[in-house]
Design a protein around this motif. Structure first.
Motif, PDB file in Angstrom:
ATOM      1  N   UNK A 127       0.881  -1.146   0.078  1.00  0.00           N
ATOM      2  CA  UNK A 127      -0.026   0.017  -0.050  1.00  0.00           C
ATOM      3  C   UNK A 127       0.807   1.353  -0.072  1.00  0.00           C
ATOM      4  N   UNK A 128       1.309   1.845  -1.098  1.00  0.00           N
ATOM      5  CA  UNK A 128       2.280   2.838  -1.393  1.00  0.00           C
ATOM      6  C   UNK A 128       1.569   4.130  -0.708  1.00  0.00           C
ATOM      7  N   UNK A 129       0.316   4.270  -0.814  1.00  0.00           N
ATOM      8  CA  UNK A 129      -0.337   5.379  -0.118  1.00  0.00           C
ATOM      9  C   UNK A 129      -0.116   5.496   1.214  1.00  0.00           C
ATOM     10  N   UNK A 130      -0.371   4.478   1.756  1.00  0.00           N
ATOM     11  CA  UNK A 130      -0.137   4.555   3.201  1.00  0.00           C
ATOM     12  C   UNK A 130       1.252   4.715   3.798  1.00  0.00           C
ATOM     13  N   UNK A 131       2.181   4.031   3.002  1.00  0.00           N
ATOM     14  CA  UNK A 131       3.516   4.141   3.140  1.00  0.00           C
ATOM     15  C   UNK A 131       4.089   5.669   3.123  1.00  0.00           C
ATOM     16  N   UNK A 132       3.769   6.176   1.956  1.00  0.00           N
ATOM     17  CA  UNK A 132       4.003   7.334   1.798  1.00  0.00           C
ATOM     18  C   UNK A 132       3.566   8.385   2.656  1.00  0.00           C
ATOM     19  N   UNK A 133       2.373   8.236   3.179  1.00  0.00           N
ATOM     20  CA  UNK A 133       1.749   9.181   4.216  1.00  0.00           C
ATOM     21  C   UNK A 133       2.571   8.925   5.715  1.00  0.00           C
ATOM     22  N   UNK A 134       3.074   7.755   5.861  1.00  0.00           N
ATOM     23  CA  UNK A 134       3.585   7.518   7.158  1.00  0.00           C
ATOM     24  C   UNK A 134       4.956   8.156   7.033  1.00  0.00           C
ATOM     25  N   UNK A 135       5.530   8.190   6.121  1.00  0.00           N
ATOM     26  CA  UNK A 135       6.916   8.245   5.940  1.00  0.00           C
ATOM     27  C   UNK A 135       7.250   9.901   5.440  1.00  0.00           C
ATOM     28  N   UNK A 136       6.334  10.478   4.636  1.00  0.00           N
ATOM     29  CA  UNK A 136       6.784  11.895   3.956  1.00  0.00           C
ATOM     30  C   UNK A 136       7.613  11.245   2.868  1.00  0.00           C
ATOM     31  N   UNK A 137       7.741  12.583   2.125  1.00  0.00           N
ATOM     32  CA  UNK A 137       8.799  12.120   0.852  1.00  0.00           C
ATOM     33  C   UNK A 137      10.266  12.382   1.015  1.00  0.00           C
ATOM     34  N   UNK A 138      10.581  12.863   2.186  1.00  0.00           N
ATOM     35  CA  UNK A 138      11.913  13.065   2.639  1.00  0.00           C
ATOM     36  C   UNK A 138      12.326  12.326   4.025  1.00  0.00           C
ATOM     37  N   UNK A 139      12.124  11.097   3.919  1.00  0.00           N
ATOM     38  CA  UNK A 139      12.092  10.589   5.333  1.00  0.00           C
ATOM     39  C   UNK A 139      13.493  10.487   5.977  1.00  0.00           C
ATOM     40  N   UNK A 140      13.661  10.323   7.186  1.00  0.00           N
ATOM     41  CA  UNK A 140      14.891  10.104   7.830  1.00  0.00           C
ATOM     42  C   UNK A 140      15.257   8.775   7.465  1.00  0.00           C
TER      43      UNK A 140
END
Length: 398
Positions: free
Chosen positions: A13-26
């Motif tokens: 689920x890429x939508x949920x993963x991007x929402x959790x991480x943001x586009x510049x994850x630590x």
């Protein structure tokens, strides 16, 4: 890396993963978001399109990344299956063509994989496949065999192929992927360093707990493990069996555990946060990963993490496990699908203190070897990007 527009098509689920991480994850170390987090770090400021299919649809957008999880649910009518797969192919291809990327990376199989390749060829841009699951499945159904053949054909025509670990490397070489186009990576487990304990005496290691960590589903062997353990649990009231994880068979496993005569010795807590797993492993005497052949396991992370944490592993003698678990050294191997042999190996780890001392020392040595990787997923992305950028048009195969 240069300027470009990047596509990453994967499972989940890429939508949920991007929402959790943001586009510049630590820094993402381990856990379920490792691959997408690493990809977002590596891609820096490039515009990114993330695609996946799941039972639930969704979307999420940030300043530079957009993610679309497209619906793919079970079909009650098998006659509709081909039409659903055609829809997957067309939807994936249409979204990629509309985005007009300069580079396409695909970690999926089946229609999304074929669509990524077709769209990349239509746009004249590099196509890279990254393999995280076993190739093929040995199905005798003609449609599955056709899909496997198509997957193989597409993989052979990729500009570069990334794979996780030696088991997949050998599969892809057997398929015919040239060594020059194959990039094998391994993960770093340095994030577990703080949880690793100094050398222990066997009497101090894990008491009488047998642990399963992972997704609770039949193909992971969770019911085989329960069947193998029941006689031992009834004979030894000190013994505990713990299942850590969620999954589609969680409720059924809880029902069977509750109905067992030794129900109080079986714990099925459900999902366990990733940062709590090391403690459970350290409290176990042995970790069991009884995966069945129908699951396309490629590099069992639970087995590797357990060894890094110094715990012996019991696993089947097939698939990727013999590449990691050395029988009689850092763990024990049982004959695949043989519950009686699984029970024997568990019994040996519980009853034979001299053997367990050797396994404990072997797990400690193996853990030190597995802790770091000289070539990780980010390195593989960088190498694949550099190689594929120089490889147009698509390479010819034998």
């Amino acid at each position: 890396m240069g300027q470009g527009r990047l596509v990453y098509c994967k499972n989940g689920d890429v939508a949920a993963e991007l929402a959790a991480l943001g586009d510049r994850p630590a820094q993402v170390t381990g856990g379920p978001h490792h691959y997408i987090g690493t990809f977002l770090q590596w891609s820096e400021d490039q515009p990114v399109l993330l695609l996946s299919f799941n039972r639930h649809s969704g979307s999420h957008r940030t300043a530079r990344a957009r993610a679309r999880t497209l619906h793919w649910g079970p079909r009650r009518n098998p006659l509709l299956g081909p039409f659903a797969k055609l829809r997957m192919f067309l939807t994936t291809a249409a979204r990629i063509l509309a985005f007009r990327p300069s580079w396409v990376l695909c970690a999926a199989s089946g229609p999304p994989l074929w669509a990524c390749y077709a769209a990349a060829r239509m746009l004249g841009v590099p196509f890279v496949h990254t393999r995280h699951g076993r190739f093929g499945g040995g199905s005798r159904r003609w449609n599955r065999q056709l899909e496997t053949w198509l997957d193989g054909w597409v993989i052979l025509h990729a500009h570069a192929v990334i794979c996780h670990g030696p088991y997949l490397r050998e599969q892809l070489l057997a398929l015919g992927v040239p060594r020059a186009r194959l990039l094998e990576f391994n993960l770093s487990y340095r994030y577990l360093d703080a949880h690793r304990a100094p050398r222990e005496a066997p009497s101090d290691a894990g008491g009488r707990t047998v642990l399963f960590v992972g997704r609770l589903q039949k193909a992971k062997g969770v019911f085989d493990l329960l069947e193998a353990m029941l006689p031992r649990l009834q004979a030894d009231p000190r013994l505990r069996l713990v299942y850590a994880g969620g999954g589609p068979d969680l409720a059924r496993l809880r029902e069977r555990a509750a109905a067992a005569p030794c129900a109080r010795q079986i714990e099925v807590p459900g999902y366990v946060p990733h940062d709590r797993v090391p403690t459970l492993v350290r409290e176990a005497r042995v970790v069991v990963t009884p995966t069945r052949a129908e699951l396309p396991e490629s590099r069992c992370k639970a087995a590797i993490e357990s060894l890094v944490l110094g715990r012996p592993v019991i696993a089947p003698d097939a698939g990727p496990f013999p590449y990691v678990v050395r029988h009689g050294d850092n763990g024990l191997l049982f004959r695949e699908h043989d519950v009686a042999d699984l029970a024997r190996q568990i019994g040996a780890a519980l009853d034979d203190e001299a053997l367990y001392a050797r396994l404990l020392e072997g797990a400690r040595r193996a853990g030190a070897e597995l802790l770091d990787s000289s070539f990780n997923f980010r390195d593989a992305l960088e190498a694949a990007y550099a190689r594929s950028a120089l490889a147009l048009p698509a390479p010819q195969t034998r």
